[in-house]
Design a protein around this motif. Structure first.
Motif, PDB file in Angstrom:
ATOM      1  N   ALA A 267       0.822  -1.213   0.000  1.00  0.00           N
ATOM      2  CA  ALA A 267       0.000   0.000   0.000  1.00  0.00           C
ATOM      3  C   ALA A 267       0.852   1.257   0.000  1.00  0.00           C
ATOM      4  CB  ALA A 267      -0.937  -0.015   1.215  1.00  0.00           C
ATOM      5  N   SER A 268       1.935   1.244   0.763  1.00  0.00           N
ATOM      6  CA  SER A 268       2.770   2.447   0.834  1.00  0.00           C
ATOM      7  C   SER A 268       3.415   2.758  -0.506  1.00  0.00           C
ATOM      8  CB  SER A 268       3.842   2.277   1.911  1.00  0.00           C
ATOM      9  OG  SER A 268       4.669   1.163   1.615  1.00  0.00           O
ATOM     10  N   GLU A 271       0.845   4.196  -3.004  1.00  0.00           N
ATOM     11  CA  GLU A 271       0.491   5.580  -2.672  1.00  0.00           C
ATOM     12  C   GLU A 271       1.548   6.565  -3.152  1.00  0.00           C
ATOM     13  OE1 GLU A 271       0.007   5.519   1.507  1.00  0.00           O
ATOM     14  OE2 GLU A 271      -1.928   4.457   1.476  1.00  0.00           O
ATOM     15  N   ARG A 272       2.797   6.094  -3.298  1.00  0.00           N
ATOM     16  CA  ARG A 272       3.889   7.000  -3.636  1.00  0.00           C
ATOM     17  C   ARG A 272       4.114   7.165  -5.123  1.00  0.00           C
ATOM     18  NH1 ARG A 272       6.763   3.834  -0.012  1.00  0.00           N
ATOM     19  NH2 ARG A 272       8.161   3.150  -1.680  1.00  0.00           N
TER      20      ARG A 272
END
Length: 304
Positions: A267-268, A271-272
């Protein structure tokens, strides 16, 4: 998959798998300007999908996802080269390609599509040409095509024509494509490209994989030059840093790292990265899915 004796008129959904270069060393340059390379190529389960249908009018018709004019498409050129080599000028086919491998990513998508075309039409047209003949036809069209036809993970040398099958531990990889390609020609013509990496024997890399895996061997000599031409590659490398060592595959622009966590879409990370980038969680393949279609009767009997 249908046997050749059934004389099929079409094949649907044949795979054309992508590849990763675990490393890529440039060890010199020939008098004709072509670069001498050493690399380990591995097959992965990200693949384009190709459909083939016989045509009775002798035409080669290309449909589906296209990245250039149809007459210049590598699948069309491969089909034409195959029928010329077999002296079957009236052989025709429709070739439909659904792309999943990004273009200009250094993952061999176009070469793999051409290899699957040669393998499929060799059977659909009833030509029964041996694997080495298909590889010879493919080599005239693109240096990576023989690798996909031979269908095994391999140590690759020369300008790509020296291919030695090699055992590589199975693994999962995180692959990130930064939304755009980079010019291979510009990389190889750049004065910043180093061309003097030490030539190493295959045994050295085999020992490395046995004793130091999952550490990646070598490095990619093209990466620094490619980053200078396309800064998004550096951003992609930074984005994969949480996985560990990341590097560019081939001449880029895709980058990869061993995915030891097995996470499909962290997920991280998602998101980036920009919305036009593409992330893949892939597995290595022990052999090309169509490998059995190019085996000789002797190889089939011995299980090679």
């Amino acid at each position: 998959m249908p046997a050749a004796s059934q004389a099929p008129r079409k094949f649907i959904g044949l795979p054309a798998p992508a590849k990763l270069n675990l490393f890529l060393h440039v060890i010199g340059r020939r008098a004709d300007g072509k670069h001498l390379l050493e690399s380990i190529f591995i097959l992965i389960d990200l693949a384009d999908e190709l459909d083939f249908s016989l045509r009775d009018d002798g035409a080669i018709v290309r449909t589906g996802d296209l990245e250039c004019e149809a007459e210049n498409d590598l699948c069309v050129r491969a089909a034409d080269a195959l029928r010329k080599a077999a002296n079957k000028p009236q052989a025709g086919a429709e070739i439909h390609v659904k792309k999943h491998i990004p273009a200009g990513a250094g993952m061999g998508g176009g070469s793999s599509d051409a290899a699957t075309t040669l393998i499929a039409l060799n059977r659909l047209w009833g030509l029964d040409l041996p694997r080495e003949e298909l590889a010879r036809i493919g080599e005239a069209l693109g240096a990576d095509i023989p690798f996909f036809i031979r269908g095994k993970n391999a140590f690759v040398e020369g300008i790509g024509e020296i291919i030695t099958p090699m055992d590589v531990p199975p693994a999962e990889y995180a692959v990130l494509w930064p939304g755009r390609g980079v010019s291979t020609a510009k990389i190889f013509s750049s004065p910043s490209l180093t061309r003097d990496s030490e030539s190493l024997k295959i045994a050295i890399f085999s020992d490395f994989l046995r004793n130091r895996w999952p550490e990646l061997p070598g490095h990619n000599d093209l990466q620094k030059t490619a980053v200078g031409l396309e800064p998004a590659i550096l951003q992609a490398l930074d984005a994969l840093a949480p996985f560990g060592e990341a590097r560019m595959t081939g001449s880029g622009s895709a980058v990869f790292a061993l995915n030891r966590t097995g996470s499909a879409e962290p997920a991280s990370l998602m998101e980036r990265i920009p919305v036009d980038w593409r992330f893949f969680s892939v597995r290595s393949l022990p052999e090309h899915p169509l490998c059995a279609w190019t085996r000789s009767a002797e190889e089939e009997s011995t299980g090679v």
